[in-house]
Design a protein around this motif. Structure first.
Motif, PDB file in Angstrom:
ATOM      1  N   LEU A 146      -4.914  -9.705  -4.347  1.00 55.70           N
ATOM      2  CA  LEU A 146      -5.972 -10.208  -5.215  1.00 55.70           C
ATOM      3  C   LEU A 146      -5.489 -11.475  -5.916  1.00 55.70           C
ATOM      4  O   LEU A 146      -4.310 -11.607  -6.238  1.00 55.70           O
ATOM      5  N   GLU A 147      -6.413 -12.389  -6.152  1.00 53.68           N
ATOM      6  CA  GLU A 147      -6.058 -13.644  -6.814  1.00 53.68           C
ATOM      7  C   GLU A 147      -5.364 -13.366  -8.146  1.00 53.68           C
ATOM      8  O   GLU A 147      -5.832 -12.564  -8.947  1.00 53.68           O
ATOM      9  N   VAL A 148      -4.268 -14.040  -8.381  1.00 57.59           N
ATOM     10  CA  VAL A 148      -3.519 -13.794  -9.615  1.00 57.59           C
ATOM     11  C   VAL A 148      -4.268 -14.291 -10.837  1.00 57.59           C
ATOM     12  O   VAL A 148      -3.941 -13.910 -11.969  1.00 57.59           O
ATOM     13  N   GLU A 149      -5.295 -15.138 -10.660  1.00 57.50           N
ATOM     14  CA  GLU A 149      -6.091 -15.594 -11.795  1.00 57.50           C
ATOM     15  C   GLU A 149      -6.970 -14.461 -12.348  1.00 57.50           C
ATOM     16  O   GLU A 149      -7.421 -14.518 -13.494  1.00 57.50           O
ATOM     17  N   SER A 150      -7.221 -13.432 -11.534  1.00 55.83           N
ATOM     18  CA  SER A 150      -8.027 -12.302 -11.997  1.00 55.83           C
ATOM     19  C   SER A 150      -7.144 -11.310 -12.737  1.00 55.83           C
ATOM     20  O   SER A 150      -5.917 -11.296 -12.585  1.00 55.83           O
ATOM     21  N   ARG A 151      -7.764 -10.447 -13.538  1.00 56.22           N
ATOM     22  CA  ARG A 151      -6.997  -9.450 -14.290  1.00 56.22           C
ATOM     23  C   ARG A 151      -6.253  -8.499 -13.364  1.00 56.22           C
ATOM     24  O   ARG A 151      -5.089  -8.184 -13.570  1.00 56.22           O
ATOM     25  N   GLU A 168       3.558 -12.084  -2.679  1.00 58.03           N
ATOM     26  CA  GLU A 168       3.146 -13.048  -1.666  1.00 58.03           C
ATOM     27  C   GLU A 168       2.218 -12.372  -0.660  1.00 58.03           C
ATOM     28  O   GLU A 168       2.637 -11.975   0.433  1.00 58.03           O
ATOM     29  N   PRO A 169       0.943 -12.193  -1.013  1.00 63.21           N
ATOM     30  CA  PRO A 169       0.005 -11.560  -0.068  1.00 63.21           C
ATOM     31  C   PRO A 169      -0.231 -12.433   1.155  1.00 63.21           C
ATOM     32  O   PRO A 169      -0.243 -13.668   1.062  1.00 63.21           O
ATOM     33  N   ARG A 170      -0.427 -11.778   2.283  1.00 64.08           N
ATOM     34  CA  ARG A 170      -0.724 -12.532   3.503  1.00 64.08           C
ATOM     35  C   ARG A 170      -2.149 -13.070   3.461  1.00 64.08           C
ATOM     36  O   ARG A 170      -2.437 -14.168   3.942  1.00 64.08           O
ATOM     37  N   VAL A 171      -3.055 -12.258   2.892  1.00 61.23           N
ATOM     38  CA  VAL A 171      -4.450 -12.664   2.693  1.00 61.23           C
ATOM     39  C   VAL A 171      -4.773 -12.438   1.222  1.00 61.23           C
ATOM     40  O   VAL A 171      -4.463 -11.375   0.673  1.00 61.23           O
ATOM     41  N   GLU A 172      -5.411 -13.418   0.587  1.00 63.61           N
ATOM     42  CA  GLU A 172      -5.721 -13.305  -0.836  1.00 63.61           C
ATOM     43  C   GLU A 172      -7.228 -13.412  -1.046  1.00 63.61           C
ATOM     44  O   GLU A 172      -7.878 -14.307  -0.492  1.00 63.61           O
ATOM     45  N   VAL A 173      -7.790 -12.493  -1.829  1.00 66.86           N
ATOM     46  CA  VAL A 173      -9.227 -12.476  -2.095  1.00 66.86           C
ATOM     47  C   VAL A 173      -9.448 -12.324  -3.601  1.00 66.86           C
ATOM     48  O   VAL A 173      -8.532 -11.982  -4.346  1.00 66.86           O
ATOM     49  N   ARG A 174     -10.687 -12.553  -4.050  1.00 70.44           N
ATOM     50  CA  ARG A 174     -10.993 -12.403  -5.472  1.00 70.44           C
ATOM     51  C   ARG A 174     -11.386 -10.964  -5.802  1.00 70.44           C
ATOM     52  O   ARG A 174     -10.983 -10.428  -6.835  1.00 70.44           O
TER      53      ARG A 174
END
Length: 247
Positions: A146-151, A168-174
């Motif tokens: 998950l995006e690190v900008e989210s809680r 270090e995620p291979r795929v990052e989503v919100r």
């Protein structure tokens, strides 16, 4: 006029009555409407939620809530957390729903339930047969993050750092719902909230505990200084019931 021991209306009285008849009808309707609002069976409710609850338990609660309330209308929206808080604070929403929020200076935050993030793992994945999934497992095999900008993304990164691993995620989503869909498609393991996991309809997934534990509070948000209507109390009761059913 008195006629044969009875009072009979005059012609002028009959004309006047025809003029005011609609007013009596309006008063009866108004009284019935007031009773419905007082008993929480009529009115309009404005609900706004973030996706984890807004796409899972809240619709279940809403269906139960509306079942015996044919005269109730609802404005329902799913938005990001900052929009939910702003809507409740400004009075544009009667109640907001979110996860991973403990308190906020501008609104009331009440915890509905506390649970933990879980791992959704494709059945053919290397760790699917284990009792739990650790950050070491994810680092070794790659994962959907998950995006690190989210809680919740921040919570995941903190979990990795506690165990001395790099996030270090291979795929990052919100959104967790997106991560769950990708896991169901076989992209990899995903760490999500338990509500998104419970409503992911894929039979090719295994749900496992995630270590270290990441506690997730599910909360409702209400406006400060504003009393709750009977309508809102009714929805909150169904919401608590729905959360209990999922957990």
């Amino acid at each position: 006029e008195r006629l044969h021991r009875r009072l009979e209306p005059t012609e002028e009285a009959l004309l006047l009555f025809e003029e005011v008849r609609p007013v009596f009808s309006m008063l009866r309707n108004f009284s019935a409407r007031a009773r419905s609002i007082r008993h929480g069976t009529s009115g309009r409710l404005r609900i706004m939620s973030t996706p984890p609850l807004g796409n899972t338990v809240a619709p279940m609660a809403l269906a139960r809530f509306l079942k015996d309330r044919p005269d109730v209308s609802v404005a329902y929206d799913v938005r990001r957390l900052e929009h939910v808080i702003d809507a409740v604070q400004s009075g544009a929403a009667d109640i907001g729903l979110a996860i991973a929020l403990e308190r906020h200076p501008s609104v009331n935050v009440e915890v509905l339930a506390r649970t933990h993030m879980v791992a959704l793992v494709p059945k053919e994945h290397e760790v699917a047969a284990r009792q739990e999934v650790t950050v070491n497992d994810l680092t070794e095999h790659g994962f959907i993050g998950l995006e690190v900008e989210s809680r919740m993304g921040q919570m995941l990164r903190d979990a990795f750092e506690r165990d001395g691993m790099t996030y270090e995620p291979r795929v990052e989503v919100r959104y967790c719902a997106t991560a769950a869909v990708l896991a169901g498609a076989g992209v990899g393991a995903a760490i999500v909230d338990p509500y998104s996991a419970a409503y992911q309809p894929s039979e090719g997934l295994v749900q496992l505990p995630f270590q270290p534990p990441c506690e997730i509070p599910a909360v409702m948000i209400t406006r400060k200084g504003v009393p709750r209507s009977r309508l809102l109390h009714g929805f909150i009761a169904e919401l608590k019931r729905a959360v209990g059913d999922v957990l």
